[in-house]
Design a protein around this motif. Structure first.
Motif, mmCIF file in Angstrom:
data_model
loop_
_atom_site.group_PDB
_atom_site.id
_atom_site.type_symbol
_atom_site.label_atom_id
_atom_site.label_comp_id
_atom_site.label_asym_id
_atom_site.label_seq_id
_atom_site.Cartn_x
_atom_site.Cartn_y
_atom_site.Cartn_z
ATOM 1 N N LEU A 27 0.857 -1.195 0.000
ATOM 2 C CA LEU A 27 0.000 0.000 0.000
ATOM 3 C C LEU A 27 0.882 1.230 0.000
ATOM 4 O O LEU A 27 1.957 1.215 0.592
ATOM 5 C CB LEU A 27 -0.849 0.050 1.271
ATOM 6 N N ASP A 28 0.394 2.279 -0.642
ATOM 7 C CA ASP A 28 1.070 3.569 -0.551
ATOM 8 C C ASP A 28 0.091 4.571 0.051
ATOM 9 O O ASP A 28 -1.024 4.212 0.428
ATOM 10 C CB ASP A 28 1.586 4.020 -1.919
ATOM 11 N N MET A 29 0.501 5.824 0.123
ATOM 12 C CA MET A 29 -0.334 6.863 0.732
ATOM 13 C C MET A 29 -1.687 6.974 0.024
ATOM 14 O O MET A 29 -2.726 7.061 0.669
ATOM 15 C CB MET A 29 0.394 8.208 0.678
ATOM 16 N N GLU A 86 -7.559 6.067 -0.194
ATOM 17 C CA GLU A 86 -8.749 5.551 -0.885
ATOM 18 C C GLU A 86 -9.525 4.571 -0.014
ATOM 19 O O GLU A 86 -10.758 4.628 0.044
ATOM 20 C CB GLU A 86 -8.340 4.883 -2.199
ATOM 21 N N ILE A 87 -8.814 3.684 0.674
ATOM 22 C CA ILE A 87 -9.473 2.734 1.573
ATOM 23 C C ILE A 87 -10.190 3.479 2.693
ATOM 24 O O ILE A 87 -11.352 3.208 3.003
ATOM 25 C CB ILE A 87 -8.453 1.735 2.170
ATOM 26 N N THR A 88 -9.498 4.436 3.288
ATOM 27 C CA THR A 88 -10.073 5.201 4.397
ATOM 28 C C THR A 88 -11.303 5.976 3.952
ATOM 29 O O THR A 88 -12.333 5.978 4.631
ATOM 30 C CB THR A 88 -9.012 6.155 4.987
ATOM 31 N N ARG A 102 -15.049 5.287 5.363
ATOM 32 C CA ARG A 102 -15.790 6.381 6.018
ATOM 33 C C ARG A 102 -17.159 6.582 5.360
ATOM 34 O O ARG A 102 -18.144 6.869 6.044
ATOM 35 C CB ARG A 102 -14.983 7.674 5.989
ATOM 36 N N ARG A 103 -17.209 6.439 4.050
ATOM 37 C CA ARG A 103 -18.500 6.563 3.358
ATOM 38 C C ARG A 103 -19.456 5.463 3.803
ATOM 39 O O ARG A 103 -20.646 5.718 4.039
ATOM 40 C CB ARG A 103 -18.303 6.495 1.848
ATOM 41 N N VAL A 104 -18.954 4.244 3.898
ATOM 42 C CA VAL A 104 -19.791 3.133 4.368
ATOM 43 C C VAL A 104 -20.228 3.391 5.805
ATOM 44 O O VAL A 104 -21.404 3.187 6.154
ATOM 45 C CB VAL A 104 -19.052 1.782 4.242
#
Length: 173
Positions: free
Chosen positions: A146-148, A153-155, A159-161
């Motif tokens: 993973l990169d920044m 994108e995951i975060t 958060r949307r979910v």
């Protein structure tokens, strides 16, 4: 009737039905991964503590100490921040106080409320978990896992979910 069969019974055009079913499969896979990752995180913490000979507390309690950090909080605040749903916060706090990882003090204003903060021993556990997470963060980058941007994108997606689910709960009541 399963969720999958309900989705496949929707009266949509064939392309939309296939897209809905595919989305549903991926959504359920994502939910499974989140759940599995949480359990795996607890196992990783448990293994680290066993390696260090810190057997007095469990991984949930270690995460609790990590999340309290330098703050002074109540059990209610921990629950309202979204931590430890499904775990007995009061039980774990009592165990941590009894084992000398946390100080507790009854509020002068509301005698039912107890404020807790880490002791020196608790700060030691906080440091161990912090170092573990730092090592993992560095390893994810070094090994090109993973990169920044990937973490961002995951975060953002999670958060949307979270917001969507919170809204669903609010609309029920």
């Amino acid at each position: 009737m399963t969720i999958h069969s309900e989705v496949s019974n929707l009266q949509l055009p064939p392309d939309e039905n296939a897209t809905t079913a595919l989305f549903m499969d991926r959504y359920l896979e994502a939910l499974t991964l989140v759940e599995r990752l949480h359990r795996l995180l607890l196992d990783v913490i448990k293994d680290e503590f066993e390696r260090l000979g810190l057997l007095e507390i469990n991984p949930v309690q270690a995460l609790l100490l990590f999340n309290v950090g330098d703050n002074e909080v109540t059990a209610g605040e921990l629950k309202s921040r979204g931590y430890y749903q499904g775990s007995n916060v009061s039980y774990n706090l009592k165990k941590l106080v009894d084992a000398g990882y946390m100080h507790h003090e009854r509020s002068e204003i509301d005698r039912r409320s107890v404020r807790v903060r880490l002791t020196e021993k608790g700060r030691g556990v906080h440091l161990v978990v912090s170092k573990l997470f730092q090592t993992h963060a560095e390893g994810l980058v070094v090994r090109n896992v993973l990169d920044m941007q990937g973490v961002a994108e995951i975060t953002t997606a999670l958060r949307r979910v979270e917001r969507y689910w919170a809204d669903q709960i609010r609309y029920i009541y």
